[in-house]
Design an enzyme around this catalytic site. Structure first.
Site, PDB file in Angstrom:
ATOM      1  N   GLN A 104      -5.339  -1.636   9.550  1.00 11.14           N
ATOM      2  CA  GLN A 104      -5.152  -3.342   8.685  1.00 11.14           C
ATOM      3  C   GLN A 104      -5.135  -5.180   9.922  1.00 11.14           C
ATOM      4  OE1 GLN A 104      -3.610  -3.952   5.738  1.00 11.14           O
ATOM      5  NE2 GLN A 104      -4.039  -5.763   5.796  1.00 11.14           N
TER       6      GLN A 104
ATOM      7  N   LYS B 191       0.687  -1.421   0.197  1.00 14.05           N
ATOM      8  CA  LYS B 191       0.298   0.448   0.008  1.00 14.05           C
ATOM      9  C   LYS B 191       0.898   1.259  -0.190  1.00 14.05           C
ATOM     10  CE  LYS B 191      -3.805  -2.628   1.898  1.00 14.05           C
ATOM     11  NZ  LYS B 191      -4.592  -2.466   3.307  1.00 14.05           N
TER      12      LYS B 191
ATOM     13  N   ASP C 210     -10.738   2.521   4.195  1.00 18.95           N
ATOM     14  CA  ASP C 210     -11.092   1.088   3.856  1.00 18.95           C
ATOM     15  C   ASP C 210     -13.004   0.921   3.723  1.00 18.95           C
ATOM     16  OD1 ASP C 210      -9.049  -1.259   3.019  1.00 18.95           O
ATOM     17  OD2 ASP C 210      -8.504  -0.999   5.234  1.00 18.95           O
TER      18      ASP C 210
HETATM   19  N1  GUN Z   1      -6.602  -7.985   5.956  1.00 16.02           N
HETATM   20  C1  GUN Z   1      -7.467  -7.890   4.517  1.00 16.02           C
HETATM   21  N2  GUN Z   1      -7.626  -7.238   3.604  1.00 16.02           N
HETATM   22  C2  GUN Z   1      -7.666  -6.218   4.939  1.00 16.02           C
HETATM   23  C3  GUN Z   1      -7.739  -4.156   3.738  1.00 16.02           C
HETATM   24  O1  GUN Z   1      -8.839  -4.720   2.582  1.00 16.02           O
HETATM   25  N3  GUN Z   1      -7.875  -3.628   4.954  1.00 16.02           N
HETATM   26  C4  GUN Z   1      -7.461  -4.807   6.139  1.00 16.02           C
HETATM   27  N4  GUN Z   1      -7.172  -2.688   6.183  1.00 16.02           N
HETATM   28  N5  GUN Z   1      -6.677  -5.779   6.016  1.00 16.02           N
HETATM   29  C5  GUN Z   1      -7.208  -6.423   5.273  1.00 16.02           C
END
Ligand code: GUN
Length: 283
Positions: free
Chosen positions: A97, A53, A120
């Site tokens: 996350q 990211k 998100d």
């Molecule tokens: N864990 C698995 N996929 C994601 C995601 O798209 N964003 C976040 N923050 N955690 C995750």
């Protein structure tokens, strides 16, 4: 005839190219979109996702910062940091996350994010907007799935979409988005008897369970569109999706590969949400 392979890496790159123009327009108005990622604990996969990211932000012209919390970490520490980021004018998107380590309650932590910075789309306000059909931040993975389907020209209205997996961040929002496009939607999960009998009815099959090669050729209707959300690391260290790609590509009409399918789109859509959040601060 083998399936058309839907190239998520290429589509993600074109999404990011379009974003660079929006980032430049924001720069002309004195705004640089900023994303803050909270990484709690030491899950190696989470570390890789957050690194991807950050790289995508750098590549697209966004500011990014990672806030690491080694274990043991308390809910209070996370909430305090989120409050600071909510108030920071350089930050337009805040993500936590997942999964969180230990006993931490993800829903309570996510609830602390300002809805206007919910890049998100996991906040109850964003998910509620999705249920009600109001505009809002859509979670990156299901948004990426929809962009891939649209890009490939897969018909959705009146078609049967079957989703394997009922998570809050993929399965459930994907079902809502497909419903919005007038698909008839079935969600399957670990308690579904005779999974293959259901998946064989799918015109669109979305696999989002996290079990390597769960979807075999015998579970796919000829000509169906198969979207593989899984990212599993095999004993050989190689990445494998939830779909047995080599066998299913001989049956399906369209298929997404792993890697290079949904994964890059998840990150691209996160950037879309962050840029949108930055644009919304200008009204
Ligand atoms: N864990 C698995 N996929 C994601 C995601 O798209 N964003 C976040 N923050 N955690 C995750």
């Amino acid at each position: 005839m083998p399936a058309q392979i839907i190239d998520g890496k290429a589509l993600a790159e074109s999404v990011r190219a379009a974003l660079r123009a929006r980032v430049a327009a924001l720069a002309a108005r004195g705004v640089r979109p900023g994303l803050a990622a909270i990484l709690a604990g030491a899950d190696p996969a989470s570390r890789v996702y957050v690194r991807n990211k950050v790289r995508a932000c750098e590549d697209t012209g966004l500011h990014s910062e990672v806030h690491e919390f080694p274990e043991p970490v308390s809910e209070g520490e996370l909430l305090q940091r989120i409050a600071k980021l909510n108030a920071d004018p350089r930050i337009h998107g805040v993500l936590v996350q997942l999964p969180l380590p230990g006993e931490l309650d993800a829903n309570r932590v996510l609830a602390a994010i300002a809805p206007a910075k919910d890049a998100d789309g996991f906040h109850a306000e964003s998910l509620g907007a999705l249920v009600q059909g109001r505009p809002g931040f859509v979670p990156g993975t299901p948004a990426g799935v929809m962009a891939l389907l649209e890009h490939a020209g897969v018909p959705l209205a009146g078609r049967h979409a079957v989703i394997v997996g009922r998570s809050t961040i993929v399965g459930k929002p994907a079902a809502l988005l497909l419903l919005q496009k007038d698909a008839t939607v079935t969600i399957c999960h670990s308690k579904t008897p005779d999974l293959a009998a259901v998946t064989r009815q799918a015109d669109i099959l979305v696999a989002a369970v996290g079990r390597a090669k769960l979807v075999t050729a015998g579970m796919v209707k000829p000509g169906a569109c198969v979207i593989d959300v899984g990212i599993n690391r095999g004993a050989d260290g190689k990445l494998a999706g939830d779909v047995d790609f080599e066998a299913v590509k001989e049956i399906a009409g369209w298929i997404t590969p792993v890697p290079g399918g949904v994964g890059p789109m998840t990150v691209a859509m996160l950037l879309v949400n962050t840029v949108k959040a930055a644009e919304q601060t200008l009204g």
